[in-house]
Enzyme design. Structure first.
Site, short mmCIF file in Angstrom:
data_model
loop_
_atom_site.label_atom_id
_atom_site.label_comp_id
_atom_site.label_asym_id
_atom_site.label_seq_id
_atom_site.Cartn_x
_atom_site.Cartn_y
_atom_site.Cartn_z
N GLY A 54 55.34 73.26 17.20
CA GLY A 54 55.87 72.32 16.22
C GLY A 54 56.86 73.05 15.34
O GLY A 54 56.90 74.29 15.35
N CYS A 81 51.96 78.34 20.50
CA CYS A 81 52.84 78.57 19.35
C CYS A 81 52.22 78.04 18.06
O CYS A 81 51.21 78.57 17.61
CB CYS A 81 54.23 77.99 19.62
SG CYS A 81 55.43 78.57 18.41
N TYR A 82 52.76 76.96 17.50
CA TYR A 82 52.14 76.40 16.28
C TYR A 82 50.66 76.10 16.55
O TYR A 82 49.80 76.37 15.70
CB TYR A 82 52.88 75.12 15.87
CG TYR A 82 52.30 74.47 14.63
CD1 TYR A 82 52.76 74.80 13.37
CD2 TYR A 82 51.27 73.53 14.73
CE1 TYR A 82 52.21 74.21 12.23
CE2 TYR A 82 50.71 72.94 13.61
CZ TYR A 82 51.19 73.28 12.36
OH TYR A 82 50.66 72.72 11.24
N GLU A 170 55.77 76.49 28.53
CA GLU A 170 56.40 75.27 29.05
C GLU A 170 57.91 75.44 29.25
O GLU A 170 58.54 74.62 29.90
CB GLU A 170 56.11 74.07 28.14
CG GLU A 170 56.86 74.04 26.81
CD GLU A 170 56.19 74.85 25.70
OE1 GLU A 170 55.40 75.75 26.01
OE2 GLU A 170 56.47 74.56 24.51
N SER A 222 67.81 44.64 37.41
CA SER A 222 69.06 44.86 36.69
C SER A 222 70.04 45.68 37.52
O SER A 222 71.20 45.83 37.16
CB SER A 222 68.76 45.63 35.40
OG SER A 222 68.32 46.93 35.73
N GLY A 224 69.33 48.78 37.95
CA GLY A 224 68.94 50.12 37.50
C GLY A 224 67.67 50.61 38.20
O GLY A 224 66.98 49.83 38.87
N SER A 227 63.80 49.04 36.89
CA SER A 227 63.38 47.72 37.37
C SER A 227 63.24 47.71 38.89
O SER A 227 62.39 47.02 39.44
CB SER A 227 64.33 46.63 36.88
OG SER A 227 65.62 46.79 37.43
N ALA A 228 64.07 48.51 39.57
CA ALA A 228 64.00 48.54 41.03
C ALA A 228 62.68 49.15 41.49
O ALA A 228 62.01 48.61 42.38
CB ALA A 228 65.18 49.35 41.58
N LYS A 373 60.62 59.65 33.66
CA LYS A 373 61.72 59.24 34.53
C LYS A 373 61.71 59.97 35.88
O LYS A 373 61.94 59.36 36.93
CB LYS A 373 63.06 59.50 33.81
CG LYS A 373 64.25 58.87 34.48
CD LYS A 373 64.44 57.46 34.01
CE LYS A 373 65.73 56.85 34.47
NZ LYS A 373 65.90 55.51 33.90
#
Ligand code: XMP
Length: 517
Positions: A54, A81-82, A170, A222, A224, A227-228, A373
């Site tokens: 953070g 870390c934090y 990470e 759409s 995109g 939605s596909a 994504k």
């Protein structure tokens, strides 16, 4: 039941990257706020917990914290870390403002053996970003690594299943960072690496079947990727009960309508209603130049059309059949996180397909709401969607409407569509399409003087907009090679009627937005 690991978010964007790394190790992860209670954690039955880094110091007030009862749950915890410093402080160790922070690549030296760093050489490269440092481990802990400015760069208390690293595993610059996650998840937590694209599909197919039963479902396509993929997934679950609607607003990219037809109607044999509504859109937009008004008009017309389609699918008033009750929406996990509460109602309207309002009388089906994504794309490929759709750059709901500055007319839309097609073709040919977050053409509301052949021209300029980004929250203008810029410019001017000049947008976000409106 999939094993779950909770990633506690202590601020900034660190938690997302951690959650993705966990999933890359094929373990399902969820991001939770640091205000989560221990009862809530227990109820989710996590196999492990990871504290994120953070931006704050543990000594700032207020600085995010967590109920210390979390350490008594018996669930393995990895603090980063934090998160490592908070763990040290809460359990009785010492965190010191040494005045010497470490930022960037640092050499880590192992000083003891750790189940997270099996077979590591004594020294390796890690990524650090800290001001304070842990100088005394809490009682029961052993230090296992150090770095020049972090006397305790890693520590653990294996009896209580508590682990911490000052460095950021990470981040890709930490040479063997992914191993830290794998060892923690598989060896310490005992997770099964069962979160795979196939398992995601199987789970979602089962969930959709259970939610829907034998009812019909509507899905707005759409063009995109979200939605596909959502449509393909729901189709796999319920086949003919799914009806897809593609509204051609006249503001789509070149070839988009054909591609949707081809993929969904011909390849997937999905019942597709193709509404050709360009005329309605252009007359609703006539004379409108204000960006927000444009967005509103485009969104509202979409809803009207959608409602008409839904009504037409019913058997008519009084018949008891009012048409489909379910609506597929391509909400993704980052939208869910951004909304804070994790409820669909709070999702930013522009992330909703077509900006559908809450009072629309549908129950939502959101088969992608747990996915990032990159996972959506992988699922899309697994389901057999064409590369062109799966790897398509994002496109805003209002389409070319927010890239045609000023009056939106069929003529101007056609010019922009043609210019955009040339630009995208050249970007693809240069092998840059996937590397760029977005690359597209914009049409400003001015005309400029030019000279072509013997004649003076007075025509539109086209602006090349290309950006790199991870999540669209911030973006950098793409340093396209000059010879590519030149090729795009000369082809657009030569091949697209109505254009006599090309400019390059060199604005990052902030201060600009990616779209022009
Ligand atoms: P801005 O222009 O705000 O855009 O930097 C950030 C990202 O969001 C996309 N965008 C939209 N997507 N409906 C959408 O579905 C919209 O109204 C909309 N406006 C912007 C934009 O393309 C970029 O990827």
């Amino acid at each position: 039941m999939t094993d779950t690991v909770l990633v506690v978010d202590f601020g900034a964007q660190y938690a997302r990257l951690i959650a993705r790394r966990v999933r890359e190790a094929h373990v399902y992860s969820e991001i939770v706020s640091s205000s989560i209670t221990v009862d809530e954690i227990r109820a989710r039955r996590p196999k492990g917990i990871i504290f994120s880094g953070g931006p704050k110091s543990v000594y700032e007030t207020p600085a995010p914290t967590i109920d210390p009862a979390v350490y008594d749950l018996g669930v393995p915890i990895l603090g980063l870390c934090y998160g490592a410093q908070l763990m040290a402080l809460q359990l009785g160790g010492t965190v010191t403002k040494t005045g010497r922070g470490e930022y960037g690549r640092t050499e880590l030296t192992l000083t003891g053996s750790s189940p997270l760093c099996v077979d590591w050489p004594v020294t390796s490269e890690v990524w650090m970003s800290h001001g304070d440092a842990i100088t005394e481990p809490p009682p029961g802990f052993t230090a296992t690594a150090s770095s020049p400015d972090a006397p305790i760069a890693a520590m653990h208390d294996p009896d209580r299943h508590l682990y911490a690293t000052q460095f950021h595993p990470e981040v890709v610059h930490t040479e063997r960072g992914s191993e830290v996650f794998e060892r923690f998840l598989l060896d310490v937590c005992g997770c099964l690496p069962s979160w795979t694209h196939m398992s995601i599909i199987e789970q979602q197919v089962a969930a959709v079947r259970e939610q829907v039963g034998d009812q019909r479902v509507l899905c707005a396509l759409s063009g995109g990727v979200d939605s596909a993929v959502a449509a393909a997934l729901v189709h796999k679950a319920i086949g003919d009960q799914l009806v897809c609607v593609f509204v051609d607003t006249g503001l789509m990219r070149s070839g988009e309508a054909d591609q949707v037809e081809d993929t969904f109607r011909r390849q997937f044999k999905i019942d597709l209603i193709h509404v050709k509504a360009a005329d309605r859109y252009f007359s609703a937009l006539a004379g409108v130049t204000d960006p927000e008004r444009k967005r509103k008009i485009i969104g509202e017309l979409f809803i009207r059309i959608f409602e008409e389609v839904a009504r037409d699918l019913g058997a008519g008033e009084g018949s008891g059949d009012e048409g489909p009750k379910f609506l597929v929406q391509g909400t993704l996990y980052p939208d869910v996180i951004e909304s804070g509460s994790g409820t669909a109602a709070n999702i930013k309207s522009h992330h909703n397909v077509g900006g559908l309002p809450d009072d629309l009388a549908f129950d939502l089906i959101e088969p992608l709401r747990l996915l990032f994504k990159d996972e959506v794309r992988a699922v899309g490929e697994e389901l057999g969607l064409p590369h062109d759709i799966v790897w398509r750059q994002p496109f805003p709901g209002p389409g070319l409407g927010v890239r045609i500055i000023g009056d939106v007319t069929p003529e101007r839309a056609e010019i922009l569509r043609n210019a955009d097609a040339v630009l995208v073709e050249e970007i693809r040919r240069a092998g840059l399409y996937r590397e760029l977050w977005q690359s597209f053409a914009v049409m400003p509301a001015v005309r400029t003087v030019g000279v072509m052949g013997d004649g003076r021209t007075y025509a539109y300029p086209i602006v090349i907009r290309a950006v790199t980004s991870d999540d669209a929250m911030t973006a950098d203008w793409a340093r396209l090679p000059y010879d590519l810029v030149e090729r795009i410019a000369s082809r657009i001017i030569n091949e697209v009627d109505g254009v006599n000049r090309v400019a390059l947008d060199v604005t990052s976000k902030p201060p600009g937005t990616i779209e022009w409106e």
